[in-house]
Write a protein that holds these residues in place. Sequence first.
Motif, short mmCIF file in Angstrom:
data_model
loop_
_atom_site.label_atom_id
_atom_site.label_comp_id
_atom_site.label_asym_id
_atom_site.label_seq_id
_atom_site.Cartn_x
_atom_site.Cartn_y
_atom_site.Cartn_z
N ARG A 145 -24.38 -53.77 -64.55
CA ARG A 145 -24.95 -52.87 -65.56
C ARG A 145 -25.90 -53.62 -66.49
NH1 ARG A 145 -22.34 -47.79 -66.39
NH2 ARG A 145 -23.21 -47.54 -68.46
N LYS B 296 -19.75 -48.90 -59.15
CA LYS B 296 -18.46 -48.59 -59.79
C LYS B 296 -17.33 -49.06 -58.90
CE LYS B 296 -20.10 -45.73 -63.17
NZ LYS B 296 -20.81 -44.52 -63.35
N LYS C 37 -31.33 -33.48 -67.13
CA LYS C 37 -30.77 -33.66 -65.79
C LYS C 37 -30.62 -32.28 -65.17
CE LYS C 37 -29.11 -38.10 -66.29
NZ LYS C 37 -28.85 -39.22 -65.44
N PRO C 38 -30.41 -32.22 -63.86
CA PRO C 38 -30.22 -30.89 -63.24
C PRO C 38 -28.94 -30.19 -63.70
CG PRO C 38 -30.01 -32.69 -61.62
CD PRO C 38 -30.47 -33.30 -62.88
N ALA D 16 -28.72 -41.61 -55.50
CA ALA D 16 -29.24 -40.45 -56.25
C ALA D 16 -30.78 -40.45 -56.25
CB ALA D 16 -28.70 -40.45 -57.68
N GLU E 220 -29.86 -39.87 -72.63
CA GLU E 220 -29.16 -39.59 -71.38
C GLU E 220 -28.08 -38.56 -71.67
OE1 GLU E 220 -30.95 -40.69 -68.56
OE2 GLU E 220 -28.89 -40.85 -67.85
N ALA F 161 -39.56 -33.02 -60.53
CA ALA F 161 -38.50 -33.43 -61.46
C ALA F 161 -38.09 -34.87 -61.17
CB ALA F 161 -37.32 -32.49 -61.35
N LYS G 136 -24.35 -38.49 -54.69
CA LYS G 136 -25.53 -39.35 -54.81
C LYS G 136 -26.12 -39.79 -53.47
CE LYS G 136 -24.50 -40.85 -59.44
NZ LYS G 136 -24.56 -41.88 -60.44
#
Length: 628
Positions: A564, A574, A309-310, A502, A168, A280, A534
Amino acid sequence: MNADNLIQQSKDNKEEFWKEQAQAISWYTFPKTITSPDENNYNQWFADGELNMCYLSIDKHIEDGFGDQIAIIYDSPVTNQKKTYTFSEAKEEISKLAGGLQSLGLKQGDTAIIYMPMIPQTMFAMLACARIGVIHNVVFGGFAPQELVVRIDDCKPKVLITATAGVEIAKRIPYLPLVEKAIELAQDKVDNIIVYNRNLVENKNEYFEGTIDYQDLISKSQAADCVSVKSTHPLYLLYTSGTTGKPKGIVRDTGGYATALKFSMKYIYGIDPGETFWAASDFGWAVGHSYSVYAPLINRNATVIFEGKPVMTPDAGTFWRVIQDYKVSIMFTAPTAIRAIKKEDPNGELVKKYDLSSLKKQFLAGERCDVATLDWFDQHIGVPAIDHWWQTESGSPMLGLMTGFDDYKIKRASAGKPIPGYDIRIFDENGYELDAHHEGYLAIKLPLPPGALLGVWKDFDRFQNSYLSQFEGYYFSGDGAIVDEDGYVFITGRVDDVINVAGHRLSTSEMEEVVSSHPDVAECAVVGIDDDLKGQIPFASVVIKNGSEISDEQVEKEVIQKVREKIGAVASLKNVMVVKRLPKTRSGKTLRKLIRTILDGKEFQIPSTIDDETIIDELIEKIKIYKK
Ligand code: COA
Ligand code: AMP
């Protein structure tokens, strides 16, 4: 022929229309029966036809003389690797892996879980399963062990194929501790664990005990041939979030799906064989299954596997670099990816560095696309950005534009018009059909066309209750929508407990179950609130148990950690706010929509059914403090 003629044909004689579309793929036995009821009286397609999805994706093209054409392009900025595979090279590895699976005793009808990152071996594992009739279930690598447990216990796999690590951005994620935990927690034991070693992380030796090394298995195995399976044979199961905590195992058939995908490449995406297609998306989502793996391969397109990732891998120009380097002609991503790029590169400076002349169209789906993002795209990229709508359940678009014809017209903020086979209606809550410009529930007249779900794995009641019982004779999508006078549909968002974070579909009720399991939490409400990047993010309002001595801050921290651990970082929870009480109806139902509207700072109406209005002021005060 134009799009309108084609759509009309699909309405005039549905069976004849789909029979003709089925002729565009190769069958071992072409179906005589086009539609027929299954044992639950639910429609199935091409029941007596026989075919093989791996054959269509790989072997067919080699037989047709395209063995040396590039089939798979792997580009991994996070590991600094690039590699391509021709159809012949892919066949070599897939057929040996399939042989290896057979040597472990796997046979047609067995299930396999694939828990892997964005690497070619994930795709090989999917295709190896398809080759021998093993039903695969790919689990998104960002899910926590508990999500794996739910799937293991539901589909009882004979094998779990995994890799040692995912990446990641700069963080390496060891998979084996997660797999070990899942195996420990699952009631069903998995006989075989195959591990692809990426040599990216140190794993304790004990994690490998009793596992089978992917490379070793391939080197020892004989290549297996494609087996002929019935059109209705499940190619895969893909679990998706529903309104209850437990994800639903969506069952995808083989023949209907292959037909729908081939149809979509020609008419919806307008791409010719030989070109490069790039969706993608992670393999773990429906887009990854349909448009990173099966559709491009069936259509003889090179498909891009992008491990990054973008943004930040290494910068917001990475998508444009990939398009340039591989001459991508059609691209598909979620609007959130474009928003992320726009945020980093508002003036399109990075775009100018690359040659995007190969790109013909950009498709967007997964969530509603805001006009500001479309504006940025139009200004800087200059190819049509086409929104289209679909779900895990449909496997291919249900709304979109027939861009295979030149006369398609984009209407901004609309996800397009119904795709052939999807008879879309808008109902009010009592099941009365609404006219144009009235917002209601989006439902689709049964039978659904080829490619759409066959059901929920081994649970017809759940299938019926989740989709078929709201409006008799119709499939209920869970989305709200409005149709305009020209037949364009505008999706207004989910009307259930599902949120899109997202471009990832998540269940707020599943999150609520996790939050409520905290020993100090009396009750909670998780809702999806608007987020600039997102689209939506979850927000948990939590009531602490009477007499509990834990601080608000501690509960907030622990709840975030729990989500998580149980669902995965991808849940992106979050925001946790401790409140004294939750607003409820007199019958005790939590007013989640009201909470969401207040959190979004939008105007709200106090529901007449509210039990205690003073809670609203309490909530507003608390939000003011929280947002500071
Ligand atoms: N394995 C492990 N962890 C993962 C993961 C994976 N495969 N995918 C995501 N995660 C983790 C991330 O590391 C992050 O963890 P953190 O909270 O510790 O930082 C968390 O899950 C959230 O990830 P993500 O939603 O990807 O957010 P982000 O801030 O890292 O990136 C975007 C934001 C917009 C760049 C990213 O979400 C994106 O590219 N979205 C496009 C989505 C898409 O293609 N959807 C497919 C449908 S078409
Ligand atoms: P998934 O099953 O993960 O593909 O998510 C499907 C859900 O994503 C749909 O039910 C919609 O709520 C949402 N969605 C997908 N595409 C679009 C779109 N083009 N516009 C708005 N919402 C979308």
